[in-house]
Enzyme design. Sequence first.
Site, mmCIF file in Angstrom:
data_model
loop_
_atom_site.group_PDB
_atom_site.id
_atom_site.type_symbol
_atom_site.label_atom_id
_atom_site.label_comp_id
_atom_site.label_asym_id
_atom_site.label_seq_id
_atom_site.Cartn_x
_atom_site.Cartn_y
_atom_site.Cartn_z
ATOM 1 C CG ASP A 72 -0.776 54.080 -3.700
ATOM 2 O OD1 ASP A 72 -0.838 53.608 -4.846
ATOM 3 O OD2 ASP A 72 -1.273 53.529 -2.710
ATOM 4 C CB CYS A 115 4.307 34.667 1.343
ATOM 5 S SG CYS A 115 2.639 34.901 0.665
#
Length: 318
Positions: free
Chosen positions: A132, A196
Amino acid sequence: MHSRLSHDIKAEAQRLGFFTCGIARADAVDETTASSFREWLAKGNHAEMHYMENHLDKRLDPRLLMDNLKSIVCVALNYAPQQRIPDSEYQIAAYAYGQDYHDIVKQKLHALATFISQQVNKEELHYRAFSDSAPILERYWAVQAGLGWIGRNHLLIIPHAGNMFFLGELFLDIELEYDEPIDNRCGNCRQCIDACPTGALALTSDRAVPTFNAEKCLSYQTIENRGDIPPSLAEKMGDSIYGCDRCLQACPWNRFAQPTDEPLLQPKEELLEMTKEKWQQLTEEDYQRLFKGSAVKRAKYSGLKRNIQTVGKLKIEN
């Protein structure tokens, strides 16, 4: 030679603590992926993460990141926690419980590169290690290396292991034996989509994988966003003050998750003992001590205090 070395690399990766390892041939990403990523950017779904627009050519063709790149060794490091913050207290994303994963994964990758250099009859092994930390479509390459598939929550799902993993890549200038992608096994499951609270995952009829709108994501709002959190999203935060694990926790594949035994990923006792009252009184000195060497530094003290105050204010109003 390629087959034996590839086998030895995977064995050493597991000895170093990686859960799994696979190898992909370095090439440009496929046109379907490249077009989808360009479309995602064009629609502004990356919100204020403008760095996603930078080095687009390298992001879509990793060979531009290193001369003579031939192989991409992909690894996954398990971060499923052994202990969790009590449900009654403010929550932070599980990936941030321990020390900063960028450093942990890259240190292990450098050790893996040292091992490989000792195995090859080459004057000098050229490599680069990432976690990352570069313009790389990490999940795409993990799929190409056969580690798993990209789920509807946009996380890499490893079969019979779940999606609580940090990813890393070792770029090498040698040929190896390459793995094959595995099929997506999400089927018609939509538990992550339904979990979500802000609708950041939007499934359309023409796509198997939902569109991800970062601006609606509570992880983006509590970590990347430097401004105020929009009230319509703030009211969905619940007790989350850093990140959001709802789509991850909802994934049925995580029932196979096993707690990590990596010492550097274990939470500090002080973190586990934090109460809502302690969070509300958090000073910058407390913050520096509690999160020294932690990924939570990404949000900065000001961002974490904003999140704590936002959640606290909502509790009072409700």
